[in-house]
Write a protein that holds these residues in place. Sequence first.
Motif, PDB file in Angstrom:
ATOM      1  N   GLU A 425      42.676  37.674  47.648  1.00 52.13           N
ATOM      2  CA  GLU A 425      41.392  38.266  47.899  1.00 52.13           C
ATOM      3  C   GLU A 425      42.306  40.016  48.496  1.00 52.13           C
ATOM      4  OE1 GLU A 425      37.703  39.216  48.556  1.00 52.13           O
ATOM      5  OE2 GLU A 425      38.492  38.037  47.996  1.00 52.13           O
ATOM      6  N   GLN A 426      43.003  40.380  49.487  1.00 51.65           N
ATOM      7  CA  GLN A 426      43.074  41.752  49.474  1.00 51.65           C
ATOM      8  C   GLN A 426      44.195  41.963  48.471  1.00 51.65           C
ATOM      9  OE1 GLN A 426      45.998  39.823  53.028  1.00 51.65           O
ATOM     10  NE2 GLN A 426      45.835  41.989  52.755  1.00 51.65           N
ATOM     11  N   ALA A 427      44.691  41.452  47.511  1.00 54.38           N
ATOM     12  CA  ALA A 427      45.202  41.659  45.680  1.00 54.38           C
ATOM     13  C   ALA A 427      44.164  42.606  44.841  1.00 54.38           C
ATOM     14  CB  ALA A 427      45.970  40.971  45.692  1.00 54.38           C
ATOM     15  N   LYS A 428      43.004  41.819  45.272  1.00 53.31           N
ATOM     16  CA  LYS A 428      41.934  43.115  44.220  1.00 53.31           C
ATOM     17  C   LYS A 428      41.580  44.343  44.550  1.00 53.31           C
ATOM     18  CE  LYS A 428      38.800  38.482  44.491  1.00 53.31           C
ATOM     19  NZ  LYS A 428      37.666  37.643  44.757  1.00 53.31           N
ATOM     20  N   VAL A 429      42.461  44.148  45.575  1.00 56.22           N
ATOM     21  CA  VAL A 429      42.129  46.536  45.096  1.00 56.22           C
ATOM     22  C   VAL A 429      43.362  46.438  45.202  1.00 56.22           C
ATOM     23  CG1 VAL A 429      42.040  47.906  47.324  1.00 56.22           C
ATOM     24  CG2 VAL A 429      40.141  46.174  47.478  1.00 56.22           C
ATOM     25  N   PRO A 430      43.519  47.464  44.340  1.00 53.22           N
ATOM     26  CA  PRO A 430      44.844  47.928  43.790  1.00 53.22           C
ATOM     27  C   PRO A 430      45.838  48.716  45.175  1.00 53.22           C
ATOM     28  CG  PRO A 430      43.448  48.903  42.349  1.00 53.22           C
ATOM     29  CD  PRO A 430      43.068  48.161  43.604  1.00 53.22           C
ATOM     30  N   THR A 431      46.374  48.813  45.924  1.00 52.15           N
ATOM     31  CA  THR A 431      47.477  49.564  46.509  1.00 52.15           C
ATOM     32  C   THR A 431      49.019  49.385  46.925  1.00 52.15           C
ATOM     33  OG1 THR A 431      47.557  47.434  48.409  1.00 52.15           O
ATOM     34  CG2 THR A 431      45.964  49.035  48.567  1.00 52.15           C
ATOM     35  N   ASP A 432      49.723  49.895  46.981  1.00 53.80           N
ATOM     36  CA  ASP A 432      50.936  50.123  47.079  1.00 53.80           C
ATOM     37  C   ASP A 432      51.857  48.682  46.853  1.00 53.80           C
ATOM     38  OD1 ASP A 432      51.103  50.799  49.931  1.00 53.80           O
ATOM     39  OD2 ASP A 432      52.666  51.946  50.074  1.00 53.80           O
ATOM     40  N   GLY A 433      50.647  47.692  48.080  1.00 46.18           N
ATOM     41  CA  GLY A 433      51.635  46.321  48.259  1.00 46.18           C
ATOM     42  C   GLY A 433      51.458  45.761  47.646  1.00 46.18           C
ATOM     43  N   LEU A 436      53.860  42.273  45.988  1.00 47.58           N
ATOM     44  CA  LEU A 436      54.300  41.616  46.773  1.00 47.58           C
ATOM     45  C   LEU A 436      52.640  40.928  47.435  1.00 47.58           C
ATOM     46  CD1 LEU A 436      56.119  43.693  49.148  1.00 47.58           C
ATOM     47  CD2 LEU A 436      56.783  43.233  47.187  1.00 47.58           C
ATOM     48  N   LEU A 437      51.901  40.660  47.713  1.00 44.90           N
ATOM     49  CA  LEU A 437      50.497  40.121  47.841  1.00 44.90           C
ATOM     50  C   LEU A 437      50.195  39.021  46.337  1.00 44.90           C
ATOM     51  CD1 LEU A 437      47.928  42.664  49.126  1.00 44.90           C
ATOM     52  CD2 LEU A 437      48.748  41.075  50.441  1.00 44.90           C
ATOM     53  N   GLN A 440      53.070  36.606  46.650  1.00 45.93           N
ATOM     54  CA  GLN A 440      53.030  35.600  47.587  1.00 45.93           C
ATOM     55  C   GLN A 440      52.166  34.418  46.908  1.00 45.93           C
ATOM     56  OE1 GLN A 440      54.557  35.171  50.032  1.00 45.93           O
ATOM     57  NE2 GLN A 440      56.692  36.368  49.055  1.00 45.93           N
ATOM     58  N   ALA A 441      50.625  34.978  46.629  1.00 50.38           N
ATOM     59  CA  ALA A 441      49.751  34.357  45.750  1.00 50.38           C
ATOM     60  C   ALA A 441      50.034  32.985  45.548  1.00 50.38           C
ATOM     61  CB  ALA A 441      49.183  34.669  46.163  1.00 50.38           C
ATOM     62  N   LEU A 442      51.146  33.534  44.321  1.00 53.56           N
ATOM     63  CA  LEU A 442      51.801  33.078  43.657  1.00 53.56           C
ATOM     64  C   LEU A 442      52.343  31.783  43.997  1.00 53.56           C
ATOM     65  CD1 LEU A 442      51.776  35.534  40.744  1.00 53.56           C
ATOM     66  CD2 LEU A 442      50.754  33.064  40.490  1.00 53.56           C
ATOM     67  N   ARG A 443      53.186  31.897  45.293  1.00 52.09           N
ATOM     68  CA  ARG A 443      54.012  31.391  46.152  1.00 52.09           C
ATOM     69  C   ARG A 443      53.107  31.031  46.739  1.00 52.09           C
ATOM     70  NH1 ARG A 443      57.165  32.991  51.379  1.00 52.09           N
ATOM     71  NH2 ARG A 443      58.902  30.983  51.640  1.00 52.09           N
ATOM     72  N   ALA A 444      52.135  30.859  47.135  1.00 49.79           N
ATOM     73  CA  ALA A 444      51.194  30.000  47.759  1.00 49.79           C
ATOM     74  C   ALA A 444      50.775  28.532  46.894  1.00 49.79           C
ATOM     75  CB  ALA A 444      50.376  30.638  48.821  1.00 49.79           C
ATOM     76  N   GLY A 445      50.861  29.214  45.585  1.00 51.18           N
ATOM     77  CA  GLY A 445      50.560  27.903  45.061  1.00 51.18           C
ATOM     78  C   GLY A 445      48.973  28.016  44.228  1.00 51.18           C
TER      79      GLY A 445
END
Length: 577
Positions: A425-433, A436-437, A440-445
């Motif tokens: 949900e956070q990664a929907k908005v483009p930011t400098d991080g 990494l989101l 980590q989202a892929l890592r979480a399944g």
Amino acid sequence: MPRNPDITSVLVIGSGPIVIGQACEFDYSGTQACRVLREEGIRVVLVNSNPATIMTDPEFADATYVEPITPEVVEAIIAKERPDAVLATLGGQTALNCAMALHEAGVLERYDCPLIGANVEAIQLGEDRERFKGVVERCGAESARSIVCHSMDECLDAAGDLGYPLVVRPSFTMGGLGSGFAYDEAGLRRIAGAGLFASPTTEVLLEESILGWKEYELEVMRDHADNVVVVCSIENLDPMGVHTGDSITVAPALTLTDREYQNLRDIGIAVIREVGVDTGGCNIQFAVNPEDGRIIVIEMNPRVSRSSALASKATGFPIAKIAAKMAIGYTLDEVPNDITRETPASFEPTLDYVVVKVPRFAFEKFPAADPTLTTTMKSVGEAMAIGRNFTEALQKALRSLEKKDAAFHWRGERPGRDQGAQWLEQAKVPTDGRILLVQQALRAGMTVEEVHEATRIDPWFLDQIELLNEVARTIKGSETLTPAQLRLAKRHGFSDAQVSQLTGMAEPVVRGVRHALGVRPVFKTVDTCAAEFAAQTPYYYSSYDEETEVLPREKPAVLILGSGPNRIGQGVEFDYS
């Protein structure tokens, strides 16, 4: 064809103070131009107000004016020095706009001092949004549906025709200054108002939204004999909506089909010919709809750009140097390749490696700043890495940012999908991080399809990041490290610190095991030709490959450590020193 004998003195306009979108890239290109012109016996007159640049060192020009880059000051310098020509295509948007102002004031004609590198007509065609639309149409290509506006009333009328969201693009600006996405009337008034103010011609282009499309760039060069080369293709990892200077970019483009790539080439070559950039380089940006392959030409820079510096380093092809040669009359087939010394510049570079550029931001310096990435550039620097594959280059580039927590990590137990959904949900908005989101989202399944749906990042890139997670899982918790495990990790760009984190072994222990097993990096050559010809200049990158390409050293040597990516407090001054 030999160089133009009528040119004995050239005024080079620099880019002035460092600003976002125009930093040491133009010191790099302008310095190359000064060196080339002096080697050709041409008197070089330089104007640049930045004291920190290499360019303003007295040895690079015959006469250096540390003065404001304004039409009035530059006219006074032209009156005093009486150069035969003005070279403004290597000094960024500042130089280009100053040169256009001199033309409009009649100064260039009055002193018989024409522009070289790109003529006035080519600059106007490339920079004027409405005229460039006509260029694209004449080339049989497609622009986004758009309307040119010169006032807020015109903008509001155009929004009624085009509908929201809208992209706002001012004319004759750089780094996306004054641009943005307007989702409603309030946003349009704010963004278009800033765009009209930022544009020296009080002109903005409102165009249909192509948010989420894939973005590509071609670095193209043409000489006056109509030889054209595509120096480099560059792909943005972020989809449309993030300025290319703020996106992770990859060279060569990796997710195009050959048919799509050939289409981009054909359009790019047609555009540079139609615009008439006949003695230099330019970059042309495209958007490709991943659903149906529809190609839209976004814009071009009829000058050497920020991307030209990246393309030069990515390929070993010195764009600014060759552009300067062509500006004084040489053709691409007459200019030798510096690296091979056997092939001419008319040979297009071939890459047998992958290059990744990652931008560096300084939001920590400005806590109140909005970290959301948009079409207005915000990064202050960038790091570039080269690897044998995308995963290696990406991991090396992230570490090169020299920022805490910039690299991928696999700390602690694998998170669950609930946590992954929050990160997504956070990664929907483009930011400098954002990258990494995503990891980590892929890592979480979360699946590649789910992450693609949320971010519009191409599934191929997401699959590569998931591959890194898979490699990490094969290593995590290992009580011993086998040569196969270490080679696998290293070929995907894992650092000893990351392997240490995964295994629980101390980092010096990991390094000791790696050395004992003989898993060490080798250095490969950037040679512009994928080893077809021998490289004469040492331009290397490290990789965990089979053999090193560094020749044995025959004389004493000194290792010089540079300062890494630009940041606030550490910019071009350290490149100079």
